[in-house]
Every structure is written in structure tokens, then in C-alpha cells.
Write a protein that holds these residues in place. Sequence first.
Motif, PDB file in Angstrom:
ATOM      1  N   SER A  13       0.789  -1.230   0.000  1.00 46.23           N
ATOM      2  CA  SER A  13       0.000   0.000   0.000  1.00 46.23           C
ATOM      3  C   SER A  13       0.820   1.278   0.000  1.00 46.23           C
ATOM      4  CB  SER A  13      -0.920   0.027   1.225  1.00 46.23           C
ATOM      5  OG  SER A  13      -1.745  -1.104   1.271  1.00 46.23           O
ATOM      6  N   ALA A  14       1.968   1.258   0.630  1.00 46.78           N
ATOM      7  CA  ALA A  14       2.700   2.489   0.914  1.00 46.78           C
ATOM      8  C   ALA A  14       3.026   3.320  -0.317  1.00 46.78           C
ATOM      9  CB  ALA A  14       3.977   2.174   1.687  1.00 46.78           C
ATOM     10  N   ALA A  15       3.621   2.722  -1.341  1.00 47.49           N
ATOM     11  CA  ALA A  15       3.996   3.486  -2.538  1.00 47.49           C
ATOM     12  C   ALA A  15       2.770   3.971  -3.292  1.00 47.49           C
ATOM     13  CB  ALA A  15       4.887   2.644  -3.449  1.00 47.49           C
ATOM     14  N   ILE A  16       1.707   3.189  -3.271  1.00 51.41           N
ATOM     15  CA  ILE A  16       0.463   3.571  -3.949  1.00 51.41           C
ATOM     16  C   ILE A  16      -0.151   4.775  -3.243  1.00 51.41           C
ATOM     17  CG2 ILE A  16      -1.898   2.826  -4.465  1.00 51.41           C
ATOM     18  CD1 ILE A  16      -0.686  -0.042  -4.786  1.00 51.41           C
ATOM     19  N   ILE A  17      -0.224   4.714  -1.933  1.00 49.09           N
ATOM     20  CA  ILE A  17      -0.772   5.831  -1.159  1.00 49.09           C
ATOM     21  C   ILE A  17       0.050   7.084  -1.399  1.00 49.09           C
ATOM     22  CG2 ILE A  17      -1.179   6.703   1.172  1.00 49.09           C
ATOM     23  CD1 ILE A  17      -1.810   3.731   1.952  1.00 49.09           C
ATOM     24  N   GLU A  18       1.366   6.941  -1.378  1.00 50.17           N
ATOM     25  CA  GLU A  18       2.241   8.074  -1.628  1.00 50.17           C
ATOM     26  C   GLU A  18       1.972   8.669  -3.017  1.00 50.17           C
ATOM     27  OE1 GLU A  18       6.716   8.422  -0.462  1.00 50.17           O
ATOM     28  OE2 GLU A  18       6.638   7.620  -2.521  1.00 50.17           O
ATOM     29  N   TRP A  19       1.832   7.806  -4.027  1.00 52.70           N
ATOM     30  CA  TRP A  19       1.547   8.262  -5.390  1.00 52.70           C
ATOM     31  C   TRP A  19       0.216   9.009  -5.450  1.00 52.70           C
ATOM     32  CZ3 TRP A  19      -2.228   7.780  -9.012  1.00 52.70           C
ATOM     33  CH2 TRP A  19      -1.915   8.160 -10.321  1.00 52.70           C
ATOM     34  N   LEU A  20      -0.803   8.447  -4.802  1.00 48.90           N
ATOM     35  CA  LEU A  20      -2.117   9.096  -4.790  1.00 48.90           C
ATOM     36  C   LEU A  20      -2.037  10.475  -4.151  1.00 48.90           C
ATOM     37  CD1 LEU A  20      -4.320   6.015  -3.829  1.00 48.90           C
ATOM     38  CD2 LEU A  20      -4.391   7.246  -6.020  1.00 48.90           C
ATOM     39  N   LEU A  21      -1.390  10.561  -2.997  1.00 47.82           N
ATOM     40  CA  LEU A  21      -1.279  11.842  -2.305  1.00 47.82           C
ATOM     41  C   LEU A  21      -0.502  12.857  -3.145  1.00 47.82           C
ATOM     42  CD1 LEU A  21      -0.606  10.558   1.330  1.00 47.82           C
ATOM     43  CD2 LEU A  21      -2.706  11.630   0.472  1.00 47.82           C
ATOM     44  N   THR A  22       0.551  12.413  -3.808  1.00 50.64           N
ATOM     45  CA  THR A  22       1.335  13.289  -4.679  1.00 50.64           C
ATOM     46  C   THR A  22       0.486  13.810  -5.835  1.00 50.64           C
ATOM     47  OG1 THR A  22       3.371  12.140  -4.107  1.00 50.64           O
ATOM     48  CG2 THR A  22       3.403  13.389  -6.156  1.00 50.64           C
ATOM     49  N   ASN A  23      -0.499  13.014  -6.253  1.00 53.08           N
ATOM     50  CA  ASN A  23      -1.385  13.392  -7.353  1.00 53.08           C
ATOM     51  C   ASN A  23      -2.708  13.974  -6.858  1.00 53.08           C
ATOM     52  OD1 ASN A  23      -0.134  12.577 -10.115  1.00 53.08           O
ATOM     53  ND2 ASN A  23       0.452  10.973  -8.676  1.00 53.08           N
ATOM     54  N   ASN A  24      -2.678  14.520  -5.639  1.00 55.24           N
ATOM     55  CA  ASN A  24      -3.833  15.220  -5.049  1.00 55.24           C
ATOM     56  C   ASN A  24      -5.071  14.357  -4.912  1.00 55.24           C
ATOM     57  OD1 ASN A  24      -2.431  17.699  -4.709  1.00 55.24           O
ATOM     58  ND2 ASN A  24      -2.624  18.028  -6.915  1.00 55.24           N
ATOM     59  N   ILE A  25      -4.868  13.085  -4.653  1.00 50.47           N
ATOM     60  CA  ILE A  25      -5.977  12.174  -4.358  1.00 50.47           C
ATOM     61  C   ILE A  25      -5.755  11.678  -2.933  1.00 50.47           C
ATOM     62  CG2 ILE A  25      -7.160  10.033  -4.960  1.00 50.47           C
ATOM     63  CD1 ILE A  25      -5.986  10.410  -7.822  1.00 50.47           C
ATOM     64  N   ARG A  26      -6.665  12.054  -2.049  1.00 47.02           N
ATOM     65  CA  ARG A  26      -6.549  11.659  -0.643  1.00 47.02           C
ATOM     66  C   ARG A  26      -7.504  10.491  -0.403  1.00 47.02           C
ATOM     67  NH1 ARG A  26      -4.020  13.616   3.505  1.00 47.02           N
ATOM     68  NH2 ARG A  26      -4.805  13.288   5.609  1.00 47.02           N
ATOM     69  N   PRO A  27      -6.992   9.267  -0.443  1.00 47.83           N
ATOM     70  CA  PRO A  27      -7.882   8.115  -0.326  1.00 47.83           C
ATOM     71  C   PRO A  27      -8.321   7.854   1.109  1.00 47.83           C
ATOM     72  CG  PRO A  27      -5.635   7.358  -0.371  1.00 47.83           C
ATOM     73  CD  PRO A  27      -5.591   8.861  -0.555  1.00 47.83           C
ATOM     74  N   VAL A  28      -9.428   7.187   1.224  1.00 46.29           N
ATOM     75  CA  VAL A  28      -9.809   6.553   2.485  1.00 46.29           C
ATOM     76  C   VAL A  28      -9.457   5.085   2.280  1.00 46.29           C
ATOM     77  CG1 VAL A  28     -11.728   5.862   3.972  1.00 46.29           C
ATOM     78  CG2 VAL A  28     -11.615   8.199   3.079  1.00 46.29           C
ATOM     79  N   LEU A  29      -8.784   4.504   3.251  1.00 49.41           N
ATOM     80  CA  LEU A  29      -8.347   3.119   3.130  1.00 49.41           C
ATOM     81  C   LEU A  29      -9.426   2.180   3.649  1.00 49.41           C
ATOM     82  CD1 LEU A  29      -4.668   3.492   4.403  1.00 49.41           C
ATOM     83  CD2 LEU A  29      -5.638   4.030   2.158  1.00 49.41           C
ATOM     84  N   TYR A  30      -9.517   1.030   3.015  1.00 47.38           N
ATOM     85  CA  TYR A  30     -10.467  -0.002   3.439  1.00 47.38           C
ATOM     86  C   TYR A  30      -9.701  -1.301   3.599  1.00 47.38           C
ATOM     87  CZ  TYR A  30     -14.550  -3.114   3.344  1.00 47.38           C
ATOM     88  OH  TYR A  30     -15.497  -4.065   3.648  1.00 47.38           O
ATOM     89  N   TYR A  31      -9.624  -1.765   4.822  1.00 49.68           N
ATOM     90  CA  TYR A  31      -8.920  -3.012   5.103  1.00 49.68           C
ATOM     91  C   TYR A  31      -9.947  -4.130   5.231  1.00 49.68           C
ATOM     92  CZ  TYR A  31      -5.580  -6.336   6.821  1.00 49.68           C
ATOM     93  OH  TYR A  31      -4.783  -7.453   6.951  1.00 49.68           O
ATOM     94  N   PHE A  32     -10.066  -4.921   4.176  1.00 47.94           N
ATOM     95  CA  PHE A  32     -10.989  -6.061   4.168  1.00 47.94           C
ATOM     96  C   PHE A  32     -10.290  -7.232   3.500  1.00 47.94           C
ATOM     97  CE2 PHE A  32     -14.306  -8.609   2.025  1.00 47.94           C
ATOM     98  CZ  PHE A  32     -14.950  -9.078   3.154  1.00 47.94           C
ATOM     99  N   ASN A  33      -9.848  -8.179   4.313  1.00 46.29           N
ATOM    100  CA  ASN A  33      -9.062  -9.309   3.820  1.00 46.29           C
ATOM    101  C   ASN A  33      -9.401 -10.582   4.598  1.00 46.29           C
ATOM    102  OD1 ASN A  33      -7.266  -7.795   1.902  1.00 46.29           O
ATOM    103  ND2 ASN A  33      -6.919  -6.655   3.797  1.00 46.29           N
ATOM    104  N   PRO A  34     -10.609 -11.116   4.379  1.00 42.20           N
ATOM    105  CA  PRO A  34     -11.027 -12.293   5.128  1.00 42.20           C
ATOM    106  C   PRO A  34     -10.266 -13.557   4.738  1.00 42.20           C
ATOM    107  CG  PRO A  34     -12.606 -11.821   3.415  1.00 42.20           C
ATOM    108  CD  PRO A  34     -11.628 -10.677   3.443  1.00 42.20           C
ATOM    109  N   ASN A  35      -9.477 -13.468   3.696  1.00 39.02           N
ATOM    110  CA  ASN A  35      -8.687 -14.610   3.239  1.00 39.02           C
ATOM    111  C   ASN A  35      -7.476 -14.882   4.121  1.00 39.02           C
ATOM    112  OD1 ASN A  35      -7.755 -12.033   2.100  1.00 39.02           O
ATOM    113  ND2 ASN A  35      -6.136 -13.259   1.179  1.00 39.02           N
TER     114      ASN A  35
END
Length: 190
Positions: A13-35
Amino acid sequence: MRLLLHTCCAPCSAAIIEWLLTNNIRPVLYYFNPNIYPPEEYVIRKSECTRYAQMLGLNIVDGDYGHENWLKEIAGLEHEPERGRRCLQCFRIRMLATARIAYERGFDHFATTLASSRWKSLEQIADAGHWAAAQFEGVEFLEKNWRKGGLSERRKILLAENGFYNQQYCGCEFSMRNTENRQPDKTESL
């Protein structure tokens, strides 16, 4: 763009989040991994995602673990190889839940960090994401190859800088048995 980002683990997630923030997209994260198995592994991965989100001042939505329900939904696919029908079903389960949360909370887009792993099929992830988005009006799946543009290299740097726990298997008990024989997805360049 209001983006809900399904996160599988902090290293992915880290590099993706960093890329999004650099591109002015502030995501809300969703942690859903029942696997993820065993439950202790689930807790470690969720804790690392939560720690990183808090460090960046991002909101994180915690999905239910529900491993027993996940097992029921992939029943009959336990012996499938990695990147087989079990993985596609697993992606569908997680992308459907993400699309549902996006719809319920007014997000117009969702994406997943699963698409950063070279051990996963980008085609399966995209298929699952677009299928899930089609179930909810006004929600689109943001398909992006998160392996390109230096993000794989940045992932390694952020992993070291943040001291993230770095798991050695996808997450489910069935992927654990395949760690010695797995091959990266060669359909897409890194």
C-alpha cells in the motif's frame, strides 16, 4: 475524485498511497481481507496498515475478518493453483465488499493495492474490480498497474524506511503451501 482504496498490507500500500497523495488524491483506506490466515497474521497486517494510515493522517475503515464465511465462498476451489479460480473468487469477494462500501459512503471510485503484487494476476484483479463496480450505480473501479512508474522500487524503499512487517505469502492457508513454487506474473512488466 473520491477514492476508497482497498488495502491488502502496508508494504503493497505504501507506494500507492504516496503516489495518490502526490497526485492530489486523498484516499480513504479499506482493510478487508477475510482470506488471511491464521488470525494472528491478519492482526499483524491490519496493524501495519493502520499504523501507516495514522502516520499519514488518513482514515481507515476496518472490514470484518469473516474467515469462515470466506472459506464457504471459495469451497471447492481449495486445490486450485495460485492465479487460478480460487484467486479470482477471492478478488471478487473483496472487490464486491469494497464496491459496496464505496457506494454506501458516497465514493465515486475504488481501487485496490492487490494490483501491486507481481504474484497476482492483473487481469483477474481488473476483472473482479470491474465486475464489482457494475453491481453498484455511480461507482467505478480505478484500474491501474501499480507495478510501473517506479512504484515497485519505491515500495522497497518505503518497506525499509518504515520497518514494515513483510509477509512471505499472499495470505490464505492455500497460498502458504505454494510459496516455494510460485512464479511472478509475467503478463505485465514490472
